[in-house]
Motif scaffolding. Structure first.
Motif, PDB file in Angstrom:
ATOM      1  N   GLY A   3       0.789  -1.226   0.009  1.00 59.55           N
ATOM      2  CA  GLY A   3      -0.120   0.021  -0.043  1.00 59.55           C
ATOM      3  C   GLY A   3       0.781   1.248   0.036  1.00 59.55           C
ATOM      4  N   PHE A   4       2.134   1.580  -0.507  1.00 62.65           N
ATOM      5  CA  PHE A   4       2.810   2.447  -0.673  1.00 62.65           C
ATOM      6  C   PHE A   4       2.033   3.554  -1.555  1.00 62.65           C
ATOM      7  N   ARG A   5       1.564   4.667  -0.993  1.00 64.03           N
ATOM      8  CA  ARG A   5       0.915   5.518  -1.828  1.00 64.03           C
ATOM      9  C   ARG A   5       1.342   6.913  -1.645  1.00 64.03           C
ATOM     10  N   ILE A  38       9.691  -3.659   1.203  1.00 68.48           N
ATOM     11  CA  ILE A  38      10.424  -3.350   0.147  1.00 68.48           C
ATOM     12  C   ILE A  38      11.070  -1.885  -0.174  1.00 68.48           C
ATOM     13  N   THR A  39      12.487  -1.860  -0.387  1.00 70.29           N
ATOM     14  CA  THR A  39      12.969  -0.811  -0.520  1.00 70.29           C
ATOM     15  C   THR A  39      13.352  -0.426  -2.023  1.00 70.29           C
ATOM     16  N   ARG A  96       6.228   4.855  -3.622  1.00 71.24           N
ATOM     17  CA  ARG A  96       6.438   3.767  -4.057  1.00 71.24           C
ATOM     18  C   ARG A  96       7.840   3.753  -4.410  1.00 71.24           C
ATOM     19  N   PRO A  97       8.633   2.426  -3.628  1.00 73.47           N
ATOM     20  CA  PRO A  97      10.224   2.438  -3.915  1.00 73.47           C
ATOM     21  C   PRO A  97      10.520   2.252  -5.365  1.00 73.47           C
ATOM     22  N   SER A  98       9.578   1.598  -6.144  1.00 78.16           N
ATOM     23  CA  SER A  98      10.065   1.420  -7.499  1.00 78.16           C
ATOM     24  C   SER A  98      10.406   2.715  -8.272  1.00 78.16           C
TER      25      SER A  98
END
Length: 263
Positions: A56-58, A171-172, A213-215
């Motif tokens: 849920g990175f937002r 996740i990083t 978002r890490p990406s």
């Protein structure tokens, strides 16, 4: 010995045709191996994206961070980076520690009178936990800090684990770097990856890591290594030219890219 017919001939008398056929077979094997490696890399990338989305990175446009939190973050980042270098840890350990810190500070209320002491203990606990996730060789607690008793640090470690619901394998951007470097960088000179990693560390002071978002952050840092003066259209063209990077949010990537441009 060579003239004695009874002596065993230990020389390898090779048939050129056999060698040629063997080379062809090896070439075919290499093609299959390379294809499998590509498929594994793509599967790993898709797995990272799935985890990123599930977590849920937002981006929160109207996010307001209290002044005390901003000051606390800066203190935590400074301390974590200093100890990370002193202990010989990988930069991703520092990034993960601050990711823990950001998530904890956003979920756990901290009494106003205890904030200063809490922030210091939280910083130590988050770095300890990140090191347990990332580092093979971990020094004793005494090398992290001498300000607190070990018991208080251990209690804070447990509190962080409970508040974060034991979800420590976060996740990083570092998880994406090898894939993005292969796709976005035509050349990989010495120091390329370490330079990208330092850009990732530099952006920690500018953004709350749990809301981005890490990406997208990883893509921005990688593109900075390619060209530090890309306009948004040129950046978008580079990303869209690679179908496998369809999942990247162009505006977010460009936003982080511009932040990294500031000296």
């Amino acid at each position: 010995m060579n003239g004695d017919p009874s002596s065993p001939d230990l020389h390898c008398h090779e048939d050129p045709n056999f060698l040629y056929e063997d080379d062809e077979e090896m070439a075919e094997v290499n093609v299959v191996v390379n294809q499998n490696e590509i498929e594994l890399e793509e599967a790993h990338l898709h797995s990272l994206i799935d985890q990123e989305i599930a977590f849920g990175f937002r981006r929160v446009e109207d996010l307001v961070i209290d002044d005390w939190v901003q000051e606390a973050r800066l203190q935590a980042i400074t301390w974590v980076q200093t100890r990370t270098r002193a202990l010989g840890f990988h930069p991703r350990t520092a990034y993960l520690a601050i990711t823990y810190f950001d998530r904890f500070i956003s979920l756990q209320a901290i009494p106003e009178k205890k904030r200063a002491a809490f922030v210091r203990v939280i910083s130590v606990a988050c770095l300890l936990l990140a090191a347990k996730m990332e580092e093979m060789n971990r020094p004793p607690l005494s090398q992290y800090t001498i300000q607190f008793q070990g018991g208080s640090i251990k209690k804070m470690e447990l509190l962080v684990l409970v508040v974060l619901k034991w979800e420590m394998n976060l996740i990083t951007p570092f998880a994406f770097l090898d894939n993005f470097i292969a796709k976005l960088c035509q050349e990989s000179p010495p120091g390329l990856k370490s330079g990208i990693e330092q850009r990732l560390l530099s952006i920690m002071t500018e953004i709350h890591l749990m809301h981005h978002r890490p990406s997208a952050i990883a893509a921005a840092a990688t593109l900075m290594a390619v060209d530090q003066n890309l306009a948004q259209e040129a950046l978008e063209a580079k990303i869209t030219s690679i179908p496998e990077l369809y999942f990247l949010e162009i505006e977010a990537v460009y936003s982080y890219y511009t932040i990294m441009q500031v000296p």
